[in-house]
Design an enzyme around this catalytic site. Structure first.
Site, short mmCIF file in Angstrom:
data_model
loop_
_atom_site.label_atom_id
_atom_site.label_comp_id
_atom_site.label_asym_id
_atom_site.label_seq_id
_atom_site.Cartn_x
_atom_site.Cartn_y
_atom_site.Cartn_z
N GLU A 127 12.86 -9.45 1.52
CA GLU A 127 12.26 -8.32 2.03
C GLU A 127 13.00 -7.00 1.81
OE1 GLU A 127 11.58 -8.22 6.20
OE2 GLU A 127 10.52 -6.22 6.32
N TYR A 182 11.39 8.94 1.07
CA TYR A 182 10.95 7.87 -0.02
C TYR A 182 11.92 8.22 -1.12
CZ TYR A 182 7.79 5.78 3.30
OH TYR A 182 7.10 5.29 4.50
N ARG A 211 13.35 4.82 12.33
CA ARG A 211 12.17 5.60 12.35
C ARG A 211 11.11 4.97 13.49
NH1 ARG A 211 9.46 4.94 6.65
NH2 ARG A 211 8.11 6.83 7.31
N HIS A 245 12.77 -2.40 2.13
CA HIS A 245 12.06 -1.19 2.35
C HIS A 245 13.04 0.14 1.51
CE1 HIS A 245 9.35 -3.17 4.84
NE2 HIS A 245 10.29 -3.70 5.38
N ASN A 265 8.17 -5.51 -0.93
CA ASN A 265 8.05 -4.51 0.02
C ASN A 265 6.53 -4.26 0.50
OD1 ASN A 265 7.97 -2.03 1.14
ND2 ASN A 265 8.96 -0.60 -0.24
N ALA A 287 3.09 -0.67 4.68
CA ALA A 287 2.76 -0.66 6.15
C ALA A 287 2.30 -2.07 6.50
CB ALA A 287 1.68 0.42 6.58
N PRO A 312 0.66 -1.33 -0.08
CA PRO A 312 0.02 -0.07 -0.01
C PRO A 312 0.74 1.50 0.01
CG PRO A 312 -0.05 -1.16 2.23
CD PRO A 312 0.58 -2.01 1.13
N ASN A 313 0.15 2.26 -0.65
CA ASN A 313 0.68 3.50 -0.93
C ASN A 313 2.07 3.72 -1.61
OD1 ASN A 313 -1.11 4.79 0.65
ND2 ASN A 313 -0.45 3.72 2.50
N ARG A 346 5.08 10.94 -2.44
CA ARG A 346 4.67 10.85 -1.05
C ARG A 346 6.12 11.02 -0.24
NH1 ARG A 346 4.81 4.61 1.45
NH2 ARG A 346 3.92 5.24 3.24
C1 DQA Z 1 8.28 1.09 3.85
C2 DQA Z 1 8.47 1.30 5.11
C3 DQA Z 1 6.87 1.07 5.87
O1 DQA Z 1 7.11 1.50 7.11
C4 DQA Z 1 6.07 2.08 5.23
O2 DQA Z 1 4.95 1.80 5.98
C5 DQA Z 1 6.00 2.01 3.98
C6 DQA Z 1 7.13 2.16 3.14
C7 DQA Z 1 9.67 1.53 2.78
O3 DQA Z 1 9.77 1.09 1.55
O4 DQA Z 1 10.32 2.11 3.62
O5 DQA Z 1 4.92 2.15 3.26
O6 DQA Z 1 7.98 0.03 3.59
#
Ligand code: DQA
Length: 152
Positions: A101, A26, A110, A103, A77, A80, A13-14, A21
């Site tokens: 995994e 990011y 964070r 990120h 990735n 959240a 998501p997002n 964003r």
């Molecule tokens: C994320 C880190 C997560 O905590 C966050 O909710 C994201 C992006 C990252 O790529 O740094 O949506 O996965």
């Protein structure tokens, strides 16, 4: 020629909002930019790449389940959902493929709620804090895990 090994690269998501964003966290690249560099690296490594994004937990679970018969490794990735989703963790366990995994941000620098990852509990490796380069490193790691060789 036999089919090339195949990687499922999932974004949660997002991540469709990348570029606009929170760019201070990011970066300014869009998800399409990330896909472009991943495709170039997958091509160099001789991997087929299925690059996807969803804002829906159930859709991510379904795609992970489908990878069982279609793909050789998963790069994820989960956004959240990393920090909340037992369903995604269970799906990853069920398919029994190597999972890497990723990120973009360093989740350990964070908020404390980002320090726990359900995905990490079933991942072979974790890459975080290196921006989109982490996706490239994940493809290289996946290639190594499934035993493919890069083009000379
Ligand atoms: C994320 C880190 C997560 O905590 C966050 O909710 C994201 C992006 C990252 O790529 O740094 O949506 O996965």
């Amino acid at each position: 020629m036999a089919n090339p090994p195949s990687i499922l690269l999932l974004n949660g998501p997002n991540l469709n909002m990348l570029g606009t964003r929170e760019p201070q966290i990011y970066g300014s690249e869009t998800l399409a930019d990330v896909e472009t560099i991943c495709r170039a690296e997958a091509d160099r490594l001789g991997l087929a790449l299925d690059f996807r994004q969803s804002n829906h937990e159930g859709e991510l679970v379904t795609w992970i389940q489908q990878a069982r018969d279609r793909q050789d490794a998963i790069i994820l990735n989960a956004g959240a959902y990393t920090h909340t989703s037992v369903a995604i963790m269970d799906a990853l366990s069920a398919v029994d493929l190597p999972v890497i995994e990723v990120h973009l941000s360093n989740i350990f620098r964070r908020e404390p709620f980002r320090h726990h990852s359900y995905v990490s509990m079933v991942a072979r490796g974790v890459i975080c804090g290196l921006g989109s380069h982490g996706y490239i490193l994940a493809l290289q790691a996946a290639s190594r895990l499934i035993g493919t060789m890069p083009r000379p």
